[in-house]
Design an enzyme around this catalytic site. Structure first.
Site, mmCIF file in Angstrom:
data_model
loop_
_atom_site.group_PDB
_atom_site.id
_atom_site.type_symbol
_atom_site.label_atom_id
_atom_site.label_comp_id
_atom_site.label_asym_id
_atom_site.label_seq_id
_atom_site.Cartn_x
_atom_site.Cartn_y
_atom_site.Cartn_z
ATOM 1 N N SER A 121 -0.317 -27.861 6.765
ATOM 2 C CA SER A 121 1.137 -27.820 6.845
ATOM 3 C C SER A 121 0.197 -29.244 5.997
ATOM 4 O O SER A 121 0.985 -30.269 5.539
ATOM 5 C CB SER A 121 1.594 -27.793 7.606
ATOM 6 O OG SER A 121 1.874 -27.364 8.201
ATOM 7 N N HIS A 171 -0.692 -22.790 1.376
ATOM 8 C CA HIS A 171 0.151 -23.827 2.498
ATOM 9 C C HIS A 171 1.584 -22.193 2.002
ATOM 10 O O HIS A 171 2.329 -22.630 1.371
ATOM 11 C CB HIS A 171 0.700 -24.806 2.194
ATOM 12 C CG HIS A 171 1.569 -25.267 3.248
ATOM 13 N ND1 HIS A 171 2.323 -25.900 3.161
ATOM 14 C CD2 HIS A 171 2.307 -24.565 4.719
ATOM 15 C CE1 HIS A 171 3.703 -26.560 3.950
ATOM 16 N NE2 HIS A 171 2.884 -25.286 4.851
ATOM 17 N N GLU A 202 2.662 -23.149 -1.953
ATOM 18 C CA GLU A 202 2.186 -23.453 -1.994
ATOM 19 C C GLU A 202 0.277 -24.228 -2.370
ATOM 20 O O GLU A 202 0.124 -23.524 -1.269
ATOM 21 C CB GLU A 202 2.745 -25.597 -0.856
ATOM 22 C CG GLU A 202 3.113 -26.774 -1.707
ATOM 23 C CD GLU A 202 3.343 -27.897 -0.705
ATOM 24 O OE1 GLU A 202 3.147 -28.087 0.366
ATOM 25 O OE2 GLU A 202 3.686 -28.713 -1.459
ATOM 26 N N ASN A 209 5.776 -30.704 3.809
ATOM 27 C CA ASN A 209 6.127 -31.692 4.270
ATOM 28 C C ASN A 209 6.309 -33.184 4.614
ATOM 29 O O ASN A 209 6.147 -34.213 5.340
ATOM 30 C CB ASN A 209 5.229 -31.582 5.512
ATOM 31 C CG ASN A 209 5.587 -29.653 5.965
ATOM 32 O OD1 ASN A 209 6.350 -29.659 6.698
ATOM 33 N ND2 ASN A 209 4.150 -28.938 5.600
HETATM 34 N N1 LIG Z 1 4.131 -23.162 11.337
HETATM 35 C C1 LIG Z 1 4.744 -23.325 10.937
HETATM 36 O O1 LIG Z 1 6.379 -23.424 10.421
HETATM 37 C C2 LIG Z 1 3.937 -23.176 9.710
HETATM 38 C C3 LIG Z 1 4.433 -23.135 7.972
HETATM 39 C C4 LIG Z 1 3.278 -23.748 7.409
HETATM 40 C C5 LIG Z 1 2.143 -23.828 7.741
HETATM 41 N N2 LIG Z 1 1.439 -24.215 9.450
HETATM 42 C C6 LIG Z 1 0.612 -24.234 9.233
HETATM 43 O O2 LIG Z 1 -0.171 -22.388 10.114
HETATM 44 C C7 LIG Z 1 -1.362 -23.023 10.707
HETATM 45 C C8 LIG Z 1 -1.295 -22.721 12.104
HETATM 46 O O3 LIG Z 1 -0.217 -23.315 12.569
HETATM 47 P P1 LIG Z 1 1.078 -21.559 13.925
HETATM 48 O O4 LIG Z 1 2.127 -22.181 13.646
HETATM 49 O O5 LIG Z 1 0.462 -20.007 13.446
HETATM 50 O O6 LIG Z 1 0.315 -21.913 14.746
HETATM 51 P P2 LIG Z 1 -0.431 -21.011 16.113
HETATM 52 O O7 LIG Z 1 -0.176 -22.205 17.549
HETATM 53 O O8 LIG Z 1 1.058 -20.770 15.923
HETATM 54 O O9 LIG Z 1 -1.163 -20.543 16.227
HETATM 55 C C9 LIG Z 1 -2.572 -20.720 16.067
HETATM 56 C C10 LIG Z 1 -3.634 -20.065 16.583
HETATM 57 O O10 LIG Z 1 -5.042 -20.340 16.106
HETATM 58 C C11 LIG Z 1 -6.081 -19.938 17.385
HETATM 59 N N3 LIG Z 1 -6.946 -20.524 17.209
HETATM 60 C C12 LIG Z 1 -7.413 -21.955 17.805
HETATM 61 N N4 LIG Z 1 -8.292 -22.223 17.628
HETATM 62 C C13 LIG Z 1 -9.252 -20.627 16.752
HETATM 63 C C14 LIG Z 1 -10.741 -20.830 16.620
HETATM 64 N N5 LIG Z 1 -11.733 -22.072 16.922
HETATM 65 N N6 LIG Z 1 -10.892 -19.675 15.230
HETATM 66 C C15 LIG Z 1 -10.151 -18.605 15.570
HETATM 67 N N7 LIG Z 1 -8.618 -18.719 16.457
HETATM 68 C C16 LIG Z 1 -8.230 -19.962 16.409
HETATM 69 C C17 LIG Z 1 -4.688 -19.683 18.936
HETATM 70 O O11 LIG Z 1 -5.146 -18.887 19.446
HETATM 71 C C18 LIG Z 1 -3.619 -19.392 17.777
HETATM 72 O O12 LIG Z 1 -3.401 -17.742 17.899
HETATM 73 C C19 LIG Z 1 -1.617 -25.037 11.187
HETATM 74 O O13 LIG Z 1 -2.176 -25.750 10.193
HETATM 75 C C20 LIG Z 1 0.227 -24.951 10.802
HETATM 76 O O14 LIG Z 1 0.000 -26.151 10.016
HETATM 77 C C21 LIG Z 1 2.369 -24.033 10.501
#
Ligand SMILES: NC(=O)c1ccc[n+]([C@@H]2O[C@H](COP(=O)([O-])OP(=O)(O)OC[C@H]3O[C@@H](n4cnc5c(N)ncnc54)[C@H](O)[C@@H]3O)[C@@H](O)[C@H]2O)c1
Length: 283
Positions: free
Chosen positions: A120, A141, A153, A191
């Site tokens: 993000s 993204h 994005e 963001n």
């Molecule tokens: N939540 C949102 O609305 C959103 C929107 C766009 C982008 N993002 C981005 O997407 C990414 C993930 O966010 P999210 O909300 O899905 O997080 P989340 O916490 O729901 O999920 C992250 C997952 O990654 C896993 N993980 C952590 N370390 C790991 C590793 N070394 N190898 C494999 N798996 C691993 C965790 O166990 C978890 O299941 C982030 O970079 C976030 O900024 C989030």
């Protein structure tokens, strides 16, 4: 560079399972991996549930949902991604964690594999520097919830090749999404604009300017936003919002991005939003 037919998704959380679902529905073979076995099981379960809902709403045929389900395989580790055409990383928003994953992916993935991050806010150029293939590293993204939101994005790192950009842009369209090109800067466009608004809404709550419901109603009814900023923060995840604000604050060096102390406290308390059952609202 050939077309992309096989995809690895790293991280089966909020975003990862949604990305895997959309790719599978579009006919790609997907391997979804997570370090936490329960997180992988939950992610696969959520794909199942979400496809079921789409069938119930007659958005896709039951046979297509079944075919999509069969195209997603769960995997335990990154070494299962050795032969895929593209990897999309969607783990926690921390530079050190993502850099280590990019370093490992670079070692296991075949030479032509494109490595994309769903970050993000983190620099694509920095993630690319953890690999020996910076021309093949790019930002993809997606927005939350992935099956419903049309924007992706696409972020060019300093060294991203044009062929990488073209392949990822074509794939984005195949997924039924609309790509918008941006350059590599903290928080990109989405963001950079959204998080200060969410943070300001948290400051309004923190300073007693309004209750959470009132703050959300003002933005929904007055500005025509489909959801209020605090409800949106709950949907994104308060931990994710805090991590993004910290990147903006640190990288842009402007105090206007300082995360509201209430947001920090909520995350410390484990109130992460919808995923934990409580954030600014209760679920
Ligand atoms: N939540 C949102 O609305 C959103 C929107 C766009 C982008 N993002 C981005 O997407 C990414 C993930 O966010 P999210 O909300 O899905 O997080 P989340 O916490 O729901 O999920 C992250 C997952 O990654 C896993 N993980 C952590 N370390 C790991 C590793 N070394 N190898 C494999 N798996 C691993 C965790 O166990 C978890 O299941 C982030 O970079 C976030 O900024 C989030």
């Amino acid at each position: 560079m050939g077309t992309i037919e096989t995809v690895g998704v790293v991280g089966a959380g909020t975003m990862g399972h949604g990305i895997a679902q959309v790719a599978a529905v579009s006919g790609l073979e997907v391997t979804l991996v997570d370090v936490v076995p329960e997180a992988l099981e939950r992610g696969l379960g959520q794909i199942e549930k979400s496809l079921g809902k789409l069938v119930a709403k007659e958005k896709i045929a039951a046979s297509d949902a079944e075919a999509a389900r069969s195209r997603v395989t769960g995997g335990a580790g990154l070494d299962e991604l050795g032969t895929v055409d593209l990897v999309i990383e969607a783990v926690v928003e921390r530079l050190e964690v993502k850099s280590e994953i990019f370093r490992q992916l670079d070692a296991v993935a075949r030479p032509g594999t494109i490595l994309a991050s769903n970050t993000s806010s983190i620099s694509i150029t920095k993630l690319a520097a953890a690999t020996s293939r910076p021309g093949l590293v790019i930002g993809m993204h997606f927005m939350n919830p992935v099956p419903l939101m049309v924007l992706v994005e696409i972020i060019r790192g300093l060294q991203t090749d044009q062929a990488t950009y073209d392949a990822v842009e074509a794939l984005t369209r195949r997924l039924g999404k609309t790509p918008v090109e941006v350059h590599d800067a903290p928080g990109f466009v989405s963001n950079r604009v959204l998080m200060p608004m969410i943070n300001e809404a948290v400051f309004c709550l923190h300073e007693g300017v309004g209750e959470a419901g009132a703050i959300d109603d003002v933005m929904k009814l007055g500005m025509n936003h489909p959801m209020g900023p605090l409800a949106l923060a709950d949907l994104i995840g308060l931990d994710v919002c805090l991590d993004i604000l910290r990147v903006l604050h640190r990288e842009l060096g402007d105090p206007k991005y300082r995360p509201c102390p209430l947001l920090v406290k909520m995350v410390d308390a484990g109130y992460l939003g919808r995923k934990s059952g409580r954030g600014f609202h209760v679920y």
